[in-house]
Design an enzyme around this catalytic site. Structure first.
Site: not given
Ligand code: RFL
Ligand code: PHB
Length: 393
Positions: A72, A203, A294, A298, A388
């Site tokens: 994009h 957005y 979110p 990032k 961004y």
């Molecule tokens: P994770 O993905 O939470 O992975 C951590 C892993 O550790 C495991 N774990 C254990 N393993 C062994 N022993 C233990 N005691 C443990 N305790 C936990 C867990 O099961 C898991 O598998 O962390 P990591 O690797 O730091 O990654 C971070 C990302 O997952 C997170 O920052 C993003 O998902 C945030 N996020 C977004 N980030 C973006 O860059 N772009 C986005 O568009 C974006 N959208 C989002 C998001 C997060 C969201 N939610 C649900 C919080 C949208 C949403 C809705």
């Molecule tokens: C997503 O596609 O899940 C998404 C995209 C942009 C955001 C957060 C989540 O700012």
């Protein structure tokens, strides 16, 4: 068992770190609490910034991303029933973002690790870290088959997410400072089996609250609604969700196509930074150390940046003879936190720009003015765009 780097957590942070160290000939063991299906199916992030894509390519795990990921070059900010395009690539010398689900990144990394035959254990329980202040830290856990296992390491990487066990161990040293903000809203997110109604992410700021239209593929839409953080998903039957999305995205000549909702949930929003990201030989990376709201897309990208810095520092740490250096490890926390705070500021800016803050007329006046400024001044649009797509590392 003996390894150089014991990695706790097989999310993006742990898996990318494992891959980067593999390419440098450094031994790792990755331990994950959940089962493989759970980790591969967790619907979360969808936006990869330019730096993340570059790194995944260099690490040789971007073949499917390059085939299936959708690049994009702009996003839309919509308010007062009108859309305004931020031409991200034009404003940043050609940088872009990719739409590619976090669970797809995770699948690709797990597959690559399997192909290399390196240790990655799922369903580990009772995971504990020991002796992190000395030079032989250990991890103990119970394996999926019920065996008690001990892994002796040189370094432990705590990549175990926000609810993991590693941050409390760093905090026990007594020097950790937590900086935190809770927001008075959450995100209701849906995945819908329908072609996206837009080519670029939208957005939207609306008097009933923020809404966002994202996607996962040409046939899968991802949409979000600002809701009360304590709201229960049971209060949101599918037709109420669609009704609210129609209202908040309303614009002349544009319509939203509905489809079957295949996943829905509500997540609270927070900002969180724990510093330092290190105690002795234990290093925190990704959500284990910080959370961003979110709105700036990032979290995953920050996690990848942390492990990029950590991998470089570990290469110097494990270098043979006189080349060996701890300088990178000593600088690790400060280096990462510098970017964490830049991203924290951008994510807060996007959040406060786009969410309805209780209807206070002063807030509303400021937000509308900021939106008009961001979409009419090239300087303001450029600042938004460069953050961004991700500032260069
Ligand atoms: P994770 O993905 O939470 O992975 C951590 C892993 O550790 C495991 N774990 C254990 N393993 C062994 N022993 C233990 N005691 C443990 N305790 C936990 C867990 O099961 C898991 O598998 O962390 P990591 O690797 O730091 O990654 C971070 C990302 O997952 C997170 O920052 C993003 O998902 C945030 N996020 C977004 N980030 C973006 O860059 N772009 C986005 O568009 C974006 N959208 C989002 C998001 C997060 C969201 N939610 C649900 C919080 C949208 C949403 C809705
Ligand atoms: C997503 O596609 O899940 C998404 C995209 C942009 C955001 C957060 C989540 O700012």
């Amino acid at each position: 068992m003996r390894t150089q780097v014991g990695i706790i957590g097989a999310g993006p942070a742990g898996l990318v770190l494992g891959r980067l160290l593999e390419l440098q000939g450094i031994d790792t063991v990755i331990l994950e609490a959940r089962d493989r299906d759970y980790v591969q199916q967790r619907v979360r992030a969808g936006v990869l910034e330019q730096n993340t894509v570059d790194l995944l390519r260099e690490a040789g795990v971007a073949e499917r991303l390059d085939r299936e990921g959708i690049v994009h070059h702009g996003i839309e900010l919509r308010f007062d029933g009108e859309g305004h395009r931020i031409a991200m690539s034009d404003l940043t010398g050609g940088r872009a973002i990719w739409i590619y689900g976090q669970q797809e990144v995770v699948k690709d990394l797990i597959e690559a690790r399997e192909a290399s035959g390196l240790p990655l254990e799922f369903e580990c329980s009772d995971v504990e870290v020991h002796d992190v202040d000395g030079d032989r830290p250990r991890i103990t856990y119970t394996s999926a088959t019920g065996e008690a296992v001990e892994v002796e390491c040189d370094v432990i990487a705590g990549c175990d997410g926000f609810h993991g066990i590693c941050r409390p161990v760093v905090a026990e040293a007594g020097e950790m400072v937590i900086a935190e903000r809770e927001y008075p809203f959450g995100w209701l997110g849906i995945l819908a089996d329908v072609a996206p109604s837009t080519d670029e992410l939208i957005y939207a700021y609306h008097e009933r609250g923020f809404a966002m239209h994202s996607l996962r593929s040409p046939t899968l839409s991802r949409l979000y609604l600002q809701v009360d953080p304590g709201d229960d998903i049971a209060n949101w039957p599918d037709d109420r969700i669609w009704q609210e999305l129609h209202t908040r995205f309303e614009a002349p000549g544009w319509s939203l196509t509905e489809g079957p909702i295949i996943e829905k949930s509500i997540t609270p929003m927070r900002s969180f930074v724990a510093a330092p990201m290190r105690r002795g030989r234990l290093f925190l990376a990704g959500d284990a150390a910080h959370i961003v709201p979110p709105t700036g897309a990032k979290g995953l990208n920050l996690a990848v940046n942390d492990v990029r810095v950590l991998a470089d520092a570990l290469v110097a740490f494990f270098a043979p003879g006189a080349a060996r250096s701890e300088t990178g490890l000593d600088a690790y926390s400060d280096t990462c936190l510098d970017r964490v705070w830049r991203v924290q500021d951008f994510s807060t800016y996007m959040t406060m720009l786009l969410h309805r803050l209780g209807g206070d007329p002063f807030d509303d006046g400021l937000q509308r003015s900021r939106l008009r400024y961001a979409t009419s001044s090239e300087a303001a649009a450029k600042s938004l765009a460069e953050n961004y797509v991700g500032l260069p590392t």
